[in-house]
Write a protein that holds these residues in place. Sequence first.
Motif, mmCIF file in Angstrom:
data_model
loop_
_atom_site.group_PDB
_atom_site.id
_atom_site.type_symbol
_atom_site.label_atom_id
_atom_site.label_comp_id
_atom_site.label_asym_id
_atom_site.label_seq_id
_atom_site.Cartn_x
_atom_site.Cartn_y
_atom_site.Cartn_z
ATOM 1 N N THR A 1 44.996 40.160 29.209
ATOM 2 C CA THR A 1 45.641 41.175 30.042
ATOM 3 C C THR A 1 45.844 40.669 31.464
ATOM 4 O OG1 THR A 1 44.982 43.101 28.763
ATOM 5 C CG2 THR A 1 45.237 43.431 31.123
ATOM 6 N N HIS A 2 46.997 41.000 32.052
ATOM 7 C CA HIS A 2 47.328 40.598 33.414
ATOM 8 C C HIS A 2 47.461 41.846 34.290
ATOM 9 C CE1 HIS A 2 48.996 36.273 32.728
ATOM 10 N NE2 HIS A 2 48.036 36.564 31.867
ATOM 11 N N VAL A 3 46.775 41.827 35.412
ATOM 12 C CA VAL A 3 46.923 42.879 36.419
ATOM 13 C C VAL A 3 47.495 42.203 37.661
ATOM 14 C CG1 VAL A 3 45.791 44.677 37.761
ATOM 15 C CG2 VAL A 3 44.961 44.147 35.462
ATOM 16 N N ALA A 4 48.781 42.447 37.923
ATOM 17 C CA ALA A 4 49.481 41.705 38.978
ATOM 18 C C ALA A 4 49.078 42.189 40.367
ATOM 19 C CB ALA A 4 50.985 41.827 38.784
ATOM 20 N N HIS A 5 49.509 41.427 41.375
ATOM 21 C CA HIS A 5 49.078 41.591 42.759
ATOM 22 C C HIS A 5 49.279 43.022 43.286
ATOM 23 C CE1 HIS A 5 53.253 40.155 42.627
ATOM 24 N NE2 HIS A 5 53.464 40.839 43.725
ATOM 25 N N LEU A 6 48.374 43.376 44.193
ATOM 26 C CA LEU A 6 48.432 44.647 44.918
ATOM 27 C C LEU A 6 48.296 45.858 44.008
ATOM 28 C CD1 LEU A 6 51.336 43.710 47.380
ATOM 29 C CD2 LEU A 6 48.884 43.573 47.809
ATOM 30 N N SER A 7 47.524 45.717 42.938
ATOM 31 C CA SER A 7 47.279 46.822 42.006
ATOM 32 C C SER A 7 45.837 47.307 42.136
ATOM 33 C CB SER A 7 47.547 46.383 40.568
ATOM 34 O OG SER A 7 48.913 46.065 40.380
ATOM 35 N N TYR A 8 45.607 48.528 41.647
ATOM 36 C CA TYR A 8 44.252 49.082 41.612
ATOM 37 C C TYR A 8 43.972 49.654 40.233
ATOM 38 C CZ TYR A 8 40.229 52.115 42.152
ATOM 39 O OH TYR A 8 39.014 52.703 41.978
ATOM 40 N N VAL A 9 42.821 49.281 39.651
ATOM 41 C CA VAL A 9 42.388 49.793 38.347
ATOM 42 C C VAL A 9 40.940 50.249 38.505
ATOM 43 C CG1 VAL A 9 41.956 49.263 35.925
ATOM 44 C CG2 VAL A 9 43.913 48.232 37.103
ATOM 45 N N GLY A 10 40.682 51.531 38.266
ATOM 46 C CA GLY A 10 39.327 52.040 38.394
ATOM 47 C C GLY A 10 38.905 52.860 37.198
#
Length: 393
Positions: free
Chosen positions: A304-313
């Motif tokens: 899985t890729h979470v690209a720049h300037l993201s938030y996952v909580g």
Amino acid sequence: MQAVLLAAGEGTRIRPLSASLPKPMLPVADRPLVAHAADAAVDAGADELVVVVGYEAEEVRGYFGDEYRGVPVRYAVQSERAGTADAVRAARELLDGAFAVLNGDNLYDPDAVADLFASGPAVAAVRVEEPSNYGVLSAEEGVVTDIVEKPADPPTNLANAGAYVFPAAAREWLDVPESERGEHEITDVVARAIEEYDVGYAAMDRWLDVGRPWELLEANEWKLGELDRDVRGEVHDEADLRGPVVVEEGATIDAGVVIEGPALVRSGASVGPNAYVRGATLLGEEAHVGHSVEIKNSVVGAGTHVAHLSYVGDSVLGRDVNFGAGTNVANLRHDGEAVRHTVKGERVLTGRRKFGVVVGDDAKTAIDTSLNAGVTLSEGATTTPGEVVTRDK
């Protein structure tokens, strides 16, 4: 003693995470969920594992093979998936002597499993606040006198924890009638054992039935919380790793990254410049966290890729998900109420004040997507640039 691991469930309550991966194979820290039950059984002295598999059985077989931690492994196939007694019945021809049964989607207190094996015939039990949601045991002087499935008026708060040691005779008791739910219940076999033997119980200090997505999050909080610091991957000199952080060999951590444990970065995963990862978080194999991303208390699946300037909580992301740049997850309702989530078509309370999103394998968000607390993205779902997602997709 042989230990039967039940790993054939479809996991409908935890979908979409189980849409293409059997629930017992979902990740909990550094191994699949079912492997934690296998470890408890092996540590308790099991000399053979009999794993009951169903759909996508190759995933389970591929993990365990013919031997696990020096203990032989054999397999039985439950074709109809008509309850726990039916699952054990699928393994009947492989059983010889007294045997243990453990649910492959439960986490157990390992010491209590050892006590269970030593005191069979016996049932594992845990004290709960809402016993009417479980099978409930009655006991006198350490001997179980009755077991009732989900009673409206529970006689005790001692819940069945889904682990048993049966006498050899129980092989012949598995042809039980269907329950009101249309399933063949292992509790009927327990009731027969209570009639014919002194059945003890092993009390568990900690136990978790992983049936819904937030319980997978809780399972990872538990097991990641047991980590000791171990850094073998490539970590930049200007990264800051705090507390119990594990970086496996082959993982890379770039400059400016802050990781607060407990956290596990698996082999092949990478964390880009100035990202912030805090516990309890699992980054799966080959996962990628981009520049200035924040990940908090989440499970990020393999690839899985979470690209720049993201938030996952407080979220669970499946395998090969792609979050476009600027994707933001809400994990807290602004009215302060507990978050609801869809389980088998019904919106139910998670019991968690903070809970983000559940994302199935291969889902993709476009740039600047906003995801509301409690939302589900199904397997392969997509969003459009700037979309605000307030309902399941």
